[in-house]
Write a protein that holds these residues in place. Structure first.
Motif, PDB file in Angstrom:
ATOM      1  N   LYS A 133       0.075   3.738  -2.497  1.00  0.00           N
ATOM      2  CA  LYS A 133      -0.942   4.632  -3.026  1.00  0.00           C
ATOM      3  C   LYS A 133      -1.556   5.176  -1.333  1.00  0.00           C
ATOM      4  O   LYS A 133      -3.038   6.007  -2.044  1.00  0.00           O
ATOM      5  N   VAL A 134      -0.814   5.382  -0.960  1.00  0.00           N
ATOM      6  CA  VAL A 134      -1.625   5.773   0.512  1.00  0.00           C
ATOM      7  C   VAL A 134      -1.849   7.512  -0.014  1.00  0.00           C
ATOM      8  O   VAL A 134      -2.849   8.311   0.694  1.00  0.00           O
ATOM      9  N   THR A 168      -7.683   2.338   4.008  1.00  0.00           N
ATOM     10  CA  THR A 168      -8.138   0.817   4.251  1.00  0.00           C
ATOM     11  C   THR A 168      -8.865   1.241   4.284  1.00  0.00           C
ATOM     12  O   THR A 168      -9.223   0.488   5.755  1.00  0.00           O
ATOM     13  N   PHE A 170      -8.063   5.974  -2.319  1.00  0.00           N
ATOM     14  CA  PHE A 170      -6.765   5.303  -1.718  1.00  0.00           C
ATOM     15  C   PHE A 170      -7.983   5.316   0.021  1.00  0.00           C
ATOM     16  O   PHE A 170      -6.995   6.002   0.613  1.00  0.00           O
ATOM     17  N   ASP A 181       0.598  -0.820  -0.523  1.00  0.00           N
ATOM     18  CA  ASP A 181      -0.179  -0.141   0.461  1.00  0.00           C
ATOM     19  C   ASP A 181       0.840   1.441  -0.169  1.00  0.00           C
ATOM     20  O   ASP A 181       0.323   3.050  -0.060  1.00  0.00           O
TER      21      ASP A 181
END
Lengths: 119, 530
Positions: free
Chosen positions: B477-478, B485, B483, B474
């Motif tokens: 992508k953060v 979680t 994006f 990840d």
């Protein structure tokens, strides 16, 4: 009993504020347009105005300017808008506070209380 | 009668204008047959004088071997040789103008210097000046390894009828035979300083080819002698335009044949062609460089256009998102507001109260999403004011904790005396709130620390947590919008924080491992006056 004037073109919002502030023991006057608001302000003794910015006939800033120009003592005004971005318009500084409308009314209630107490 | 005899000595000739006068390498045509001692123009000039010589007249008519026919034969050979050389030159010239590979051209030139009908030198070396012009460096050499190898190659070449037509074949033989020292020659063995009176400096200064013999013995640099093995050689300048690019050195190391004036002149000619080749190659190199630059510029332009198109698209999407978000906000306010009123009226009915709580909570969430989308898509201008760093952090901590059950997990570290910077207070607060929110979510029960300090010319803010860290997959992508979680997030916290930091001309970097995450913000330090 303190009197609030609420200027907002949205029927539901007016209703919401009316119920909310009546429950808080205020007398609440409602206006749908800028000119209606100015008229009510001229005829009544108002302790605080909650003013929307986007109104059908004029915008909130114009209402503010006309109030100041009327020569009468202007009650404190809380600008209350669904839109941010007016914070830096100069006449905004005529208002006590600039709030972004929210379904969570606690901030608005707290501000009204604080402004009236300060007065 | 001796076989080799100088005509002017033999005849005690007083004719000082004769080109043969005083020379020991020119022998009488009529008596010795003038065997191979001269060639080309020089021979014809001397021959003109011979025509007025009595010895020549007598011998030419009576001596069958060295007489008239012998002379004619020899002249014929000379003529053929000149013709071959002439053709070779033409071929080289066209080669130079048709090839843009410098090394290949130079190799051909050096090959020709050592080829039979070219110049017939045993070895040739190209020296080039370095960038500063104060040193000569070896660039390329064509030479056999040893006498034996030289003999073998020359035999190969002797089999071949060397002429301009089979120049490429000749070059091939040379390339194959001299591979180790020719095309594949590894330069960098020599660096000769160009100073004082050494022979190379003089050759470059005079811009003339010269023969280095016993006269110049003391002026050949020692380095060169130990590399080259002899101090008897010819050297010619390589000119590119008016500038000297280097020198060609050639000699007859293996067969010790004498180097004549004519050899020197021819070498000079070859060196001139080498200069043209270098000039050509440099020109093409420059052209190629410019072409590449142009290509790059074009590439950048294309990229910029794509970015512009993407940006325009994003702006359009942003405007649409902003409109939709605004339109959704007003009804949400009514829903949320009335839901609160209803909720407060049903306190004595726990089931309905719970349902109303859910509605109120979800409306709050929707409002937050709308605010995030608006913050993200809306262009904004910073309002820089003098801010009290500690107060801003404290306020951000307060707001972040207000929506949470557990308080007091965040510690603040601001060094004594570090009070004020110039920044956009509200935006900076928002950055801190977004980052602290993430940190608290990740940290669960453990501590989160937010610190501020001055580091060089930067104002540095760091948010550290000892939480679960970011998964490796990840990590990239953060920072991308949308994006997330988190169950309740829409993935705009970090992108908004980054956008604000970038507006401040700063950077936001994230380092994460299993033991936690550090988000570091560096802004240019602008001192505040609070």
């Amino acid at each position: 009993m303190k009197t609030l004037l609420i200027v907002d073109d949205e029927e539901n919002i007016r209703q919401l504020y009316k119920e909310t502030f009546e429950a808080e023991k205020y007398k609440v006057l409602l206006a749908q347009t800028g000119s209606e608001g100015l008229e009510l302000a001229a005829k009544n003794k108002i302790d605080l105005i909650i003013l929307d910015i986007r109104l059908p006939d004029m915008n909130g800033m114009e209402v503010l300017e006309r109030l100041s120009a009327s020569g009468k003592e202007v009650p404190p005004v809380i600008l209350n808008s669904a839109y941010s971005g007016y914070e830096h318009v100069s006449s905004v500084w005529l208002a006590e506070k600039y709030l972004i409308k929210s379904g969570d009314l606690s901030e608005l209630k707290n501000t009204v209380r604080a402004v009236i107490e300060k007065k | 009668m001796p076989e080799k005899i100088n005509c002017w000595e033999y005849r005690k000739c007083p004719e000082k204008t004769c080109p043969a006068y005083g020379r020991r390498d020119v022998f009488c045509w009529a008596i010795s047959g003038n065997k191979g001692c001269l060639s080309g123009l020089e021979a014809s000039n001397i021959f003109k004088k011979c025509l007025g010589c009595k010895v020549f007249h007598v011998n030419a008519l009576t001596n069958p071997e060295h007489g008239f026919m012998g002379l004619i034969n020899q002249l014929y050979v000379e003529l053929e040789k000149s013709e071959a050389q002439h053709l070779l030159f033409r071929k080289i010239t066209s080669l130079i103008h048709s090839t843009i590979e410098l090394d290949k051209t130079l190799h051909v030139i050096l090959t020709c210097v050592t080829a039979g009908y070219g110049l017939g030198f045993n070895r040739a070396l190209l020296l080039m000046t370095d960038e500063t012009g104060s040193f000569l460096e070896d660039r390329m050499m064509v030479a056999p390894e040893s006498k034996e190898e030289a003999y073998r190659i020359w035999q190969n070449i002797a089999k071949l009828d060397v002429s301009a037509e089979n120049l490429s074949e000749l070059v091939n033989i040379y390339e194959n035979s001299f591979k180790a020292k020719g095309k594949e020659y590894k330069p960098g063995k020599l660096a000769l300083a160009l100073n004082g009176t050494n022979i190379f400096t003089q050759c470059m200064k005079d811009k003339n080819a010269l023969l280095c013999d016993y006269k110049y013995k003391d002026r050949v640099p020692g380095d060169f002698i130990s590399f080259w093995g002899t101090d008897y050689f010819a050297v010619a300048p390589v000119l590119s335009g008016k500038r000297i690019k280097g020198l060609i050195v050639a000699d007859n190391f293996f067969n010790n044949q004498e180097i004549t004036r004519e050899h020197i002149n021819l070498l000079s000619e070859f060196a001139y062609h080498a200069g043209l080749a270098i000039e050509n190659a440099l020109f093409y190199e420059d052209l190629e460089k410019r072409a590449k630059e142009l290509e790059k510029t074009n590439e950048r332009l294309k990229e910029a256009r794509q970015i512009l198109m993407r940006t325009e698209k994003l702006i359009a999407i942003g405007e649409m998102a902003a409109t939709v978000a605004h339109e959704m906000r007003t009804p949400l306010i009514s829903i949320g507001g009335f839901a609160e009123i209803v909720r407060d009226k049903v306190k004595d009915n726990p089931e309905v109260y719970k349902h109303m709580e859910i509605i109120v909570g979800e409306v709050k969430r929707l409002e937050r999403i709308i605010q995030d989308v608006l913050d993200f898509v809306k262009p904004f201008e910073l309002t820089l004011t003098d801010i009290n760093v500690k107060k801003v952090i404290e306020s951000a901590v307060l707001i972040t904790e207000s929506g949470r059950k557990k308080h007091g997990n965040i510690s603040i570290e601001v060094p004594e005396g570090f009070t004020s910077v110039k920044a956009d207070e509200e935006r900076l607060k928002q950055v801190l709130i977004n980052l602290l929110d993430n940190a608290l979510d990740s940290a669960k029960e453990s501590k989160v620390c937010v610190s501020a300090k001055k580091e060089g010319g930067s104002f540095v803010l760091e948010i550290r947590d000892d939480g679960i860290g970011i998964k490796a997959e990840d990590a990239g992508k953060v920072i991308q919008p949308f994006f997330t979680t988190k169950k309740n997030g829409i993935g705009l916290g970090l992108p908004i924080a980054e956008k604000i930091v970038k507006e401040h001309k700063g950077t936001l970097s994230i380092s994460s491992h299993t033991g936690g995450t550090v988000v570091r913000i560096e802004l240019p330090f602008l001192e505040g006056k609070l």
